[in-house]
Design a protein around this motif. Structure first.
Motif, PDB file in Angstrom:
ATOM      1  N   THR A 132       6.046  17.842   2.831  1.00 32.60           N
ATOM      2  CA  THR A 132       6.376  17.267   1.525  1.00 32.60           C
ATOM      3  C   THR A 132       5.676  15.926   1.376  1.00 32.60           C
ATOM      4  O   THR A 132       5.608  15.151   2.343  1.00 32.60           O
ATOM      5  N   LEU A 133       5.167  15.655   0.173  1.00 30.65           N
ATOM      6  CA  LEU A 133       4.552  14.350  -0.111  1.00 30.65           C
ATOM      7  C   LEU A 133       4.938  13.940  -1.514  1.00 30.65           C
ATOM      8  O   LEU A 133       4.770  14.713  -2.463  1.00 30.65           O
ATOM      9  N   VAL A 171       4.734  20.726  -0.421  1.00 28.81           N
ATOM     10  CA  VAL A 171       5.633  20.576  -1.560  1.00 28.81           C
ATOM     11  C   VAL A 171       5.365  19.254  -2.278  1.00 28.81           C
ATOM     12  O   VAL A 171       5.332  18.185  -1.659  1.00 28.81           O
ATOM     13  N   VAL A 172       5.171  19.323  -3.582  1.00 27.51           N
ATOM     14  CA  VAL A 172       4.976  18.145  -4.429  1.00 27.51           C
ATOM     15  C   VAL A 172       6.342  17.537  -4.735  1.00 27.51           C
ATOM     16  O   VAL A 172       7.277  18.237  -5.129  1.00 27.51           O
ATOM     17  N   ASP A 173       6.445  16.220  -4.578  1.00 32.73           N
ATOM     18  CA  ASP A 173       7.714  15.508  -4.716  1.00 32.73           C
ATOM     19  C   ASP A 173       7.560  14.401  -5.754  1.00 32.73           C
ATOM     20  O   ASP A 173       6.630  13.594  -5.673  1.00 32.73           O
ATOM     21  N   ALA A 191       3.084  25.089  -8.422  1.00 32.28           N
ATOM     22  CA  ALA A 191       4.155  25.487  -7.511  1.00 32.28           C
ATOM     23  C   ALA A 191       5.396  24.654  -7.808  1.00 32.28           C
ATOM     24  O   ALA A 191       5.314  23.614  -8.469  1.00 32.28           O
ATOM     25  N   PRO A 192       6.564  25.077  -7.316  1.00 31.27           N
ATOM     26  CA  PRO A 192       7.782  24.287  -7.534  1.00 31.27           C
ATOM     27  C   PRO A 192       7.632  22.840  -7.065  1.00 31.27           C
ATOM     28  O   PRO A 192       7.048  22.573  -6.015  1.00 31.27           O
ATOM     29  N   VAL A 193       8.159  21.923  -7.857  1.00 33.78           N
ATOM     30  CA  VAL A 193       8.171  20.491  -7.555  1.00 33.78           C
ATOM     31  C   VAL A 193       9.614  20.091  -7.266  1.00 33.78           C
ATOM     32  O   VAL A 193      10.541  20.588  -7.910  1.00 33.78           O
ATOM     33  N   VAL A 194       9.814  19.193  -6.314  1.00 28.10           N
ATOM     34  CA  VAL A 194      11.166  18.737  -5.995  1.00 28.10           C
ATOM     35  C   VAL A 194      11.343  17.257  -6.322  1.00 28.10           C
ATOM     36  O   VAL A 194      10.365  16.512  -6.439  1.00 28.10           O
TER      37      VAL A 194
END
Length: 333
Positions: free
Chosen positions: A128-129, A168-170, A188-191
């Protein structure tokens, strides 16, 4: 601070069976730091934890030193830890009573201006970043910037590369516009890995309702933060955290809510970071002599509080970990 921890004997069978996922915590960012404190999560019943290995003040060299040291310690203790490369590794850790560990970066500065580093960090276990940490950098604006310039062209290139490699894009710590640009730019899904809701407590680090809704629309998850100054007036009660969970669930459903407690294992280290990097933390952070954190040991009590509020078994399991597991299954390569 609420010190009413649930003991092993107090844990329900439902909690024991759940896969508990902590999306973000912090150890001192020093290669000499031993990661043994992470085992507190396993003792509290968690199966996965994402550990920060670098943020805004750190360049490539600083970050690689910390990441390499933490990674080695995980690999040298296979009786306790599993280096989480895939979602199946997390399931395997749960089945064997071990703790799956992956890493995250809080800011694009550890990339050193090179998108090539995204693949390198991913290969070393960073999953994650988040693009900015409070203040503007080469990728975009932060939540404490006076001017919100949104995501930059470099930031868009970073997002595209993260999508390609499976990181994962944060959008946590980002400005409003930067976060909304991220939700639009990512395929893609972002958190929002460790954020609280601004409607419940109006702090600049928290996120507005439409940010939460845009995050969920990507298939992402908001991990509710456990830091007292973001939950309320330095309120670290279980009730304070659950208020934010309730609000997020009311907006987007339990399928898009999780936990990212942001627990810091060394509170003195937090104060030192604030003193060394005053530009990253506005004066509002100095209102309290001591910033409170919700501890790993509180996880069973959080689960019990959700159940007491009428959440179904499926919803509790989703919030405790299965929602973030779904994101990992969909994004990690």
């Amino acid at each position: 601070m609420n010190q009413q921890y649930a003991t092993t004997a107090d844990r329900s069978a439902e909690y024991t069976q759940a896969l508990v996922w902590e999306q973000h915590c912090c150890l001192p960012l020093d290669p000499d730091t031993r990661i043994d404190e992470l085992w507190r999560y396993a003792e509290a019943g968690a199966s996965y934890v994402s550990v920060n290995v670098g943020y805004a003040p750190h360049d490539i060299a600083d970050t690689i030193k910390v990441l390499s040291a933490f990674r080695r310690h995980v690999l040298m203790n296979p009786d306790r830890y599993v280096l989480a490369v895939s979602a199946d590794d997390v399931r395997r850790a749960k089945a064997s009573g071990r703790l799956a560990v992956a890493f995250d970066l809080e800011d694009a500065n550890p990339l050193g201006g090179s998108i090539d580093m995204v693949q390198t960090y991913y290969n070393l276990g960073v999953r994650t970043l988040l693009l900015t940490y409070n203040q503007r950098n080469a990728a975009g604006s932060g939540c404490h910037d006076d001017l919100d310039g949104g995501l930059t062209e470099f930031g868009r290139e970073v997002v595209a590369e993260m999508n390609r490699v499976g990181m994962v894009v944060d959008a946590t710590h980002c400005s409003y516009r930067t976060s909304m640009d991220l939700f639009e730019a990512s395929s893609a899904p972002v958190v929002l890995s460790h954020s609280a809701t601004r409607a419940v407590h109006d702090h600049e680090r928290n996120v507005w309702d439409d940010q939460i809704q845009a995050c969920a629309a990507t298939g992402g998850v908001i991990g509710i933060n456990g830091v007292g100054i973001f939950l309320g007036n330095n309120d670290t009660s279980t009730e304070a955290l659950v208020r934010h969970v309730d609000h997020a669930v009311g907006l987007v459903g339990w399928e898009h809510v999780g936990l990212g407690l942001d627990f810091c294992f060394a509170t003195d280290d937090v104060n030192e970071e604030r003193a060394q990097n005053p530009d990253l933390f506005p004066p509002s952070y100095d209102q309290w002599d001591h910033i409170g954190f919700i501890e790993p040991e509180r996880l069973p009590s959080i689960a019990a509080a959700l159940t007491a509020r009428g959440y179904s078994t499926e919803a509790v399991r989703g919030i405790l970990g299965e929602n973030f597991l779904r994101v990992a299954q969909n994004v990690w390569r």
